[in-house]
Every structure is written in structure tokens, then in C-alpha cells.
Design a protein around this motif. Structure first.
Motif, PDB file in Angstrom:
ATOM      1  N   ASP A  34       3.499  -2.179  -0.139  1.00 45.87           N
ATOM      2  CA  ASP A  34       3.270  -0.905  -0.829  1.00 45.87           C
ATOM      3  C   ASP A  34       1.770  -0.700  -1.014  1.00 45.87           C
ATOM      4  N   GLU A  35       1.110  -0.318   0.055  1.00 48.77           N
ATOM      5  CA  GLU A  35      -0.349  -0.235   0.070  1.00 48.77           C
ATOM      6  C   GLU A  35      -0.915   0.750  -0.939  1.00 48.77           C
ATOM      7  N   ASP A  36      -0.237   1.875  -1.138  1.00 52.90           N
ATOM      8  CA  ASP A  36      -0.767   2.864  -2.073  1.00 52.90           C
ATOM      9  C   ASP A  36      -0.273   2.649  -3.510  1.00 52.90           C
ATOM     10  N   LYS A  37       0.516   1.605  -3.694  1.00 55.22           N
ATOM     11  CA  LYS A  37       0.995   1.186  -5.021  1.00 55.22           C
ATOM     12  C   LYS A  37       1.714   2.299  -5.781  1.00 55.22           C
TER      13      LYS A  37
ATOM     14  N   THR B  96       2.983 -11.121   4.639  1.00 54.77           N
ATOM     15  CA  THR B  96       3.477  -9.818   5.033  1.00 54.77           C
ATOM     16  C   THR B  96       4.148  -9.896   6.399  1.00 54.77           C
TER      17      THR B  96
ATOM     18  N   GLU C 235       3.673   3.113   5.792  1.00 56.91           N
ATOM     19  CA  GLU C 235       3.558   1.745   5.279  1.00 56.91           C
ATOM     20  C   GLU C 235       4.555   0.808   5.958  1.00 56.91           C
TER      21      GLU C 235
END
Length: 115
Positions: free
Chosen positions: A58-61, A5, A69
Motif C-alpha cells: 500500500d504505497e500511498d498508505k 514484498t 499498486e
């Protein structure tokens, strides 16, 4: 923040800020995504890593990158440049378009790989 990342953050910050993109990454960073260790970064390697990085960011998908983000990777001006339609989120197509622009700019000899 993991190494992958962090690396994509360097890609996006360089590209969105100055269009110098991948061409100015350090050798160590390029080696990390050079899957076949040939000393070059092919378009396929670049795209595979870009895909992985987008999914990681994209942490919350939900399929988009919101400002929260993106904050660890982009300042507001960079975010706005990648957010081409101005809806305050970076869609996958906007991200891909930016990464494509970065690759094309960095591929100065137009041989389809970054060397």
C-alpha cells in the motif's frame, strides 16, 4: 522491490491464480517467514507476514491496493478475483479474505500450520 514484498507477491499470485497458494512456495521462501525456525509456518506467522506485506504494498498508505499498486504482484484476472466487490481496489478485508482462503487451502491436513 524488497524480498518481503516479492515473497507476498508469490503468495498472492499462487493463491489468486490457482488456489495452490503457500503450499507450492519454495522452502527458502517459507523459511523467510518462519519466525521461530521450527520448519512450519503457523497461522500467526502467516498472518503477521501478510499484515506486513499489505502495508508494504500500500504505497500511498490509503488503506487499499489500487490496480497500479497491485500490478507488480497480480495480473488483471488475479486482481479481479481478490477485488471481490469489483470496485477496482483491494480493501484490507478483501486481501485478508484471500489470504485466509489461501492458508486454509494450503493447510491440507488442517493442523493450523503449513508444513
Amino acid at each position: 522491490m524488497n524480498y518481503a514484498t516479492t515473497l507476498i507477491a508469490a503468495l498472492m499470485m499462487a493463491g489468486a491464480a490457482s488456489a495452490d497458494g503457500v503450499a507450492e512456495l519454495h522452502e527458502r521462501e517459507l523459511n523467510a517467514i518462519d519466525a521461530n525456525n521450527d520448519g512450519f509456518l503457523s497461522r500467526d506467522e502467516f498472518d503477521a507476514f501478510s499484515d506486513y506485506a499489505y502495508q508494504a504494498m500500500d504505497e500511498d498508505k490509503n488503506g487499499t491496493l489500487g490496480l497500479d499498486e497491485a500490478k507488480p504482484f497480480l495480473d488483471i484476472k488475479q486482481f479481479q478475483k481478490v477485488d471481490r466487490n469489483g470496485d477496482n481496489s483491494i480493501s484490507r478485508s478483501e486481501y485478508d479474505a484471500q489470504m485466509n482462503d489461501d492458508f486454509l487451502f494450503a493447510d491440507r491436513d488442517r493442523n493450523g500450520q503449513l508444513d
